[in-house]
Write a protein that holds these residues in place. Structure first.
Motif, PDB file in Angstrom:
ATOM      1  N   LYS A  94     -35.434  20.583  -2.196  1.00  0.00           N
ATOM      2  CA  LYS A  94     -34.276  19.693  -2.332  1.00  0.00           C
ATOM      3  C   LYS A  94     -34.733  18.241  -2.321  1.00  0.00           C
ATOM      4  CE  LYS A  94     -30.540  20.479   0.032  1.00  0.00           C
ATOM      5  NZ  LYS A  94     -29.662  20.839   1.178  1.00  0.00           N
ATOM      6  N   ILE A 140     -26.904  21.894  -6.861  1.00  0.00           N
ATOM      7  CA  ILE A 140     -27.521  22.489  -5.673  1.00  0.00           C
ATOM      8  C   ILE A 140     -27.894  23.935  -5.940  1.00  0.00           C
ATOM      9  CG2 ILE A 140     -27.069  23.206  -3.293  1.00  0.00           C
ATOM     10  CD1 ILE A 140     -25.268  20.672  -3.067  1.00  0.00           C
ATOM     11  N   LEU A 166     -27.066  15.890  -3.696  1.00  0.00           N
ATOM     12  CA  LEU A 166     -27.932  17.020  -3.408  1.00  0.00           C
ATOM     13  C   LEU A 166     -28.119  17.190  -1.902  1.00  0.00           C
ATOM     14  CD1 LEU A 166     -29.495  19.035  -5.210  1.00  0.00           C
ATOM     15  CD2 LEU A 166     -31.499  17.583  -4.953  1.00  0.00           C
TER      16      LEU A 166
END
Length: 492
Positions: free
Chosen positions: A226, A193, A169
């Motif tokens: 993220k 992602i 990621l």
């Protein structure tokens, strides 16, 4: 490196929101304590994306976490945090531990779940009114609590979480393209992602933009999401004895993975704590392990950022891509049937060192079958998706040789990609401006080399088996032809 433990992991996000293809961010000038970088450039090398968390190898933050947990109700432990060979930091035995012994006993009050109390209750209420699912809810919860720093009850836990894990990621598009071109795990990483970005975009458009005071963009942005989703992918567990509830379990997620153990976390009703039961004894000073599940090396790299040693993972597999040929006279007809059963013109199937699934062979049968076998197309497509009620083994002797050759050709094409990468890996351009970036590039390159070697090893084994089957098949045909010609000459 990887510091999670789990019962059931999720391989993809399941956002209930509509994903959006693109997101743009304007530069922000932020207060120091909330400084968050907001670049999602494909070529950028992410570094220090969030202000909270710690370096992956930090022992100080993990020790502070243990002290806080002990004061908050964690019972005395037979394990302590230390620097280890596998995972950089992990839990080691402080005393002799027996096989079959229960450890941890983390009380539910020290576990983060979708029902955990928010430091800013109104923030959680807004998300729940909008029926945000557990994953995005927990991701937002982590960011909200992290942004409060020491004002959050969970500050010691968040301070012990890695600021920037090595999971895929956190790899840039350029790094994925450079290092994982040969592996199908690259596509999985890109999909993950995009799922995270799509989920964040929906939250931003549907909720965050309507409540900017509760969800300021300098805190709730793509980089912080993220980070939070990276934490969830590597640490979220599902606890069967708590009705399958998902949870983050502080302290337990300092345990590293071993392919040689099969022990998982769960809630123990008798002790009223989260425990795991050892399946081997440990001596003082030995690192104690748990299983993250039966995952391939590619899946372990995808979520946790490490690759087990080559040949050390009995659950290892490699994805082999098979594709219909557009020159096939029945291409459109076959494609319609594949789509009917949820498949596509190009499909990946897992191959292990011990063999491959029947679905792969069924797909190969369909790919090579001539138009004269049209009446069998649907049966092949259904079997390729494992969506068939037939109990018999799917066999078409008249095209078996062509099907095996088709698989072998795909296998050798994949091996060629790995060979090309591994041959070039020694000369990859690692010219970067800072030593820290150089260390990162070298580390990512080594992970990619280790993954490529382990996946190519499985393909080599499949290649050997396929070649042997085809050789025996053709040798049998040759013997039969020789015998037939001998009889023909006899009767002439």
């Amino acid at each position: 490196m990887a510091e999670a433990s789990t019962v059931t992991f999720f391989s993809t996000l399941l956002p209930s929101f509509r994903p959006h293809a693109h997101v743009s961010h304007r530069p922000l000038t932020l207060p120091r304590k909330l400084q968050v970088r907001c670049s999602v450039s494909a070529g950028a090398t992410p570094q220090n994306a969030v202000a909270w968390g710690c370096e992956i190898e930090s022992l100080e933050s993990a020790s502070a976490l243990q002290r806080w947990l002990s004061k908050s109700g964690l019972p005395p432990q037979k394990m302590g945090i230390d620097r280890v060979e596998v995972g950089e930091r992990g839990l080691v035995a402080l005393k002799s531990i027996r096989k079959g012994e229960k450890l941890l006993f983390v009380p539910p009050s020290l576990v983060i779940t979708p029902n955990s109390e928010w430091s800013h209750p109104e923030t959680g209420e807004v998300l729940k009114r909008n029926s945000v699912p557990d994953w995005p809810l927990l991701a937002t919860y982590l960011i909200s609590e992290a942004s409060l720093m020491e004002s959050s009850r969970w500050s010691n836990y968040i301070s012990a979480l890695p600021r920037q894990p090595y999971s895929l990621l956190y790899w840039s598009q350029a790094e994925l393209d450079l290092y994982l071109e040969a592996s199908q795990i690259r596509e999985r990483a890109i999909e993950r992602i995009n799922n995270v970005i799509g989920t964040y975009n929906d939250l931003r458009l549907r909720i965050f933009s309507k409540y900017p005071d509760l969800f300021p963009e300098e805190v709730f942005n793509i980089e912080s999401f993220k980070w939070s989703f990276g934490i969830l992918f590597s640490r979220l567990v599902r606890l069967p004895s708590m009705d399958g509830q998902v949870a983050l379990v502080p302290w337990a997620d300092m345990l590293n993975h071993s392919c040689e153990v099969e022990t998982f976390l769960d809630y123990d009703k008798q002790s009223k704590g989260i425990v795991f039961t050892t399946d081997r004894p440990y001596q003082p000073g030995e690192q104690v392990f748990i299983s993250y599940g039966k995952k391939s090396n590619g899946e372990l790299l995808l979520s946790y950022g490490f690759v087990p040693k080559e040949g050390g993972n009995p659950s290892d597999s490699v994805e082999l891509s098979l594709s219909l040929k557009k020159s096939d006279a029945s291409y459109k007809e076959k494609l319609v049937l594949l789509k009917k059963y949820g498949l596509s013109a190009s499909q990946c199937f897992p191959i292990q060192i011990t063999g491959w699934p029947l679905e792969l062979l069924a797909y190969a049968y369909l790919a090579v079958s001539p138009s004269s076998m049209r009446e069998n197309f649907e049966e092949m497509a259904a079997a390729a998706s494992n969506n068939t009620t037939s109990k018999k083994d799917l066999r078409y002797p008249e095209i078996e040789e062509q099907a095996l050759q088709f698989i072998l050709d795909s296998c050798e094409a994949s091996i060629s990609k790995y060979n090309k990468f591994l041959q070039a890996s020694g000369s990859l351009d690692l010219d970067v401006t800072s030593p820290k970036q150089l260390n990162r590039r070298l580390f990512l390159k080594q992970l990619a080399v280790d993954l490529s070697n382990s996946e190519r090893r499985i393909l080599f084994r499949a290649q050997y088996i396929l070649r042997r089957k085809l050789r025996d098949m053709r040798a049998g045909e040759l013997r039969a032809l020789t015998i037939f010609n001998g009889f023909r000459k006899f009767f002439q």
